[in-house]
Design an enzyme around this catalytic site. Structure first.
Site, short mmCIF file in Angstrom:
data_model
loop_
_atom_site.label_atom_id
_atom_site.label_comp_id
_atom_site.label_asym_id
_atom_site.label_seq_id
_atom_site.Cartn_x
_atom_site.Cartn_y
_atom_site.Cartn_z
N ARG A 75 0.86 -1.77 -0.02
CA ARG A 75 -0.25 -0.70 -0.41
C ARG A 75 1.01 0.87 -0.13
O ARG A 75 0.82 2.08 -0.94
CB ARG A 75 -1.14 0.17 1.12
CG ARG A 75 -2.05 1.13 0.98
CD ARG A 75 -3.16 1.06 2.86
NE ARG A 75 -2.57 1.39 3.35
CZ ARG A 75 -3.57 0.72 4.49
NH1 ARG A 75 -4.63 0.69 4.75
NH2 ARG A 75 -2.99 0.94 6.03
N HIS A 135 12.57 23.80 -2.46
CA HIS A 135 11.90 25.27 -1.58
C HIS A 135 11.07 25.24 -1.41
O HIS A 135 9.99 24.77 -1.29
CB HIS A 135 12.77 25.52 -3.67
CG HIS A 135 13.80 25.26 -3.62
ND1 HIS A 135 15.02 26.12 -3.76
CD2 HIS A 135 14.00 24.45 -5.05
CE1 HIS A 135 15.78 25.54 -3.96
NE2 HIS A 135 15.33 24.42 -5.19
N LYS A 166 -2.05 6.69 1.03
CA LYS A 166 -2.95 6.83 2.53
C LYS A 166 -0.91 7.97 2.26
O LYS A 166 -0.25 7.80 2.77
CB LYS A 166 -2.25 6.00 3.39
CG LYS A 166 -2.36 6.12 4.66
CD LYS A 166 -2.31 5.01 5.23
CE LYS A 166 -2.19 4.95 7.10
NZ LYS A 166 -3.18 5.42 7.58
N GLU A 175 -16.51 6.82 6.53
CA GLU A 175 -15.23 6.24 7.30
C GLU A 175 -15.07 7.19 8.25
O GLU A 175 -15.84 8.41 7.95
CB GLU A 175 -13.73 5.55 6.79
CG GLU A 175 -12.84 7.50 6.60
CD GLU A 175 -11.99 6.38 5.63
OE1 GLU A 175 -11.08 5.15 5.67
OE2 GLU A 175 -10.81 7.49 5.76
N1 PMP Z 1 -9.56 5.47 7.32
C1 PMP Z 1 -8.35 5.89 7.49
C2 PMP Z 1 -8.12 7.22 6.97
C3 PMP Z 1 -7.25 5.23 8.16
O1 PMP Z 1 -5.84 6.35 8.66
C4 PMP Z 1 -6.99 4.51 9.25
C5 PMP Z 1 -6.01 3.73 9.16
N2 PMP Z 1 -4.82 3.47 8.95
C6 PMP Z 1 -7.94 3.24 7.88
C7 PMP Z 1 -8.84 3.25 8.05
C8 PMP Z 1 -8.15 1.12 8.95
O2 PMP Z 1 -6.87 0.58 7.49
P1 PMP Z 1 -6.33 -0.10 8.95
O3 PMP Z 1 -6.92 -0.82 8.74
O4 PMP Z 1 -5.38 -0.12 7.08
O5 PMP Z 1 -5.32 0.18 9.56
#
Ligand code: PMP
Length: 288
Positions: free
Chosen positions: A50, A97, A149, A182
């Site tokens: 990822r 910069h 991410k 989320e």
């Molecule tokens: N959504 C967001 C915005 C996150 O930062 C995370 C944590 N990394 C997750 C969902 C959950 O993802 P994961 O199970 O890969 O930690």
């Protein structure tokens, strides 16, 4: 504490990067949060993949190969004598910069911090979280793909503040269509009429690694699980609701927007998923 910084393991006090780093100036960079369970780095390959995809999507050339990064993550844990903990892997655009363009920036800084983790108190796993939807929206997926991410978490931070200010531990974030995206650092699931549902990535959710793990566990239990756009109404009227994430693992939600979920207690399926997730966590990864 020893920090990995661009190939060296340095003391925390000497782990320094330039104030011209575009990671600091603009949030220009990518990261991963990874768990270590009983000497086993959970789903390390998935996290490294990822990270590579996030970097590729923002045109950031990782200065380090997968094998070296894998070893660096493990070695950082070993040097800090950790067998359980949390690893933060960060790659910034590097110093440049005072302009937005990444031209002339670099080399990227690769940082690995391995530390103990502060989980939600066990009482929330037993009694469930109460969450609330907040005004701050998840960034539109055409503005920044939610699968990246990146180091830009400002809207998630604002959402967290909004929830905390009104006395809730976690915020439910919607996309600009008003669908569930989320929570601020976790994916959302509901159980309705025996089926699990979670928003698809284009609703604004991160491709969560815990989300995928839970989908696998559910498949093993014969519980159907589908990605489907969800509204607040779907959460309010669900039988069970839970969040998934690297730090939180699988955590029940018993109240959404002041509406009790199910009977107000963590549901049966949620409890089963928590137990199975915990059982498998130290077998599903790379041993130090
Ligand atoms: N959504 C967001 C915005 C996150 O930062 C995370 C944590 N990394 C997750 C969902 C959950 O993802 P994961 O199970 O890969 O930690």
């Amino acid at each position: 504490m020893k920090i990995y910084l661009n190939g060296d393991y340095v003391d925390e006090d000497n782990a320094k990067v330039s104030v011209f780093d575009h990671g600091l100036l603009y949030g220009d960079g990518v990261f991963e949060g990874i768990r270590l369970y009983e000497g086993c780095v959970y789903k390390l390959e998935e996290h490294l993949e990822r990270l590579e995809y996030s970097a590729k999507a923002i045109l950031l050339d990782l200065p380090i190969k997968r094998e070296e990064l894998r070893e660096a993550v493990c070695e950082t844990c070993r040097r800090n004598d950790l067998s359980n903990g949390y690893v933060r892997l960060v790659v910034t655009r590097g110093p440049g910069h005072l302009g937005l363009t990444p031209d002339g920036c670099g080399p990227p800084n690769v940082i690995i911090i391995a530390d103990e983790i502060q989980l939600y108190p066990e009482e929330f796993y037993e009694n469930g979280l109460k969450i609330i939807s907040v005004p701050t929206r998840r960034i539109n997926s055409s503005a920044l793909p939610p699968a990246v991410k990146s180091l830009n978490y400002l809207n998630n931070i604002l959402a967290k503040i909004e929830a905390k200010r009104v006395g809730f531990q976690e915020a439910l974030m919607l996309n600009d269509k008003g669908e569930i995206a989320e929570c601020t650092g976790d994916n959302v699931f509901i159980l309705a009429k025996g089926r699990l549902f979670t928003p698809p990535l284009d609703s604004g959710s991160l491709r969560g690694i815990t989300r995928a793990a839970v989908m696998d566990i559910a498949a093993g239990l014969g519980i159907p699980c589908q990605e489907q756009p969800l509204t607040r109404y779907d959460l309010w009227t669900s039988d069970e609701c839970f969040l998934t994430g690297t730090a939180a693992e699988v955590i029940p939600c018993v109240e959404v927007d002041h509406r009790q979920v199910g009977d107000g207690r963590p549901g049966k399926v949620t409890r089963e998923l928590i137990a199975l997730f915990r059982q498998k966590a130290n077998t599903d990864g790379i041993r130090l």
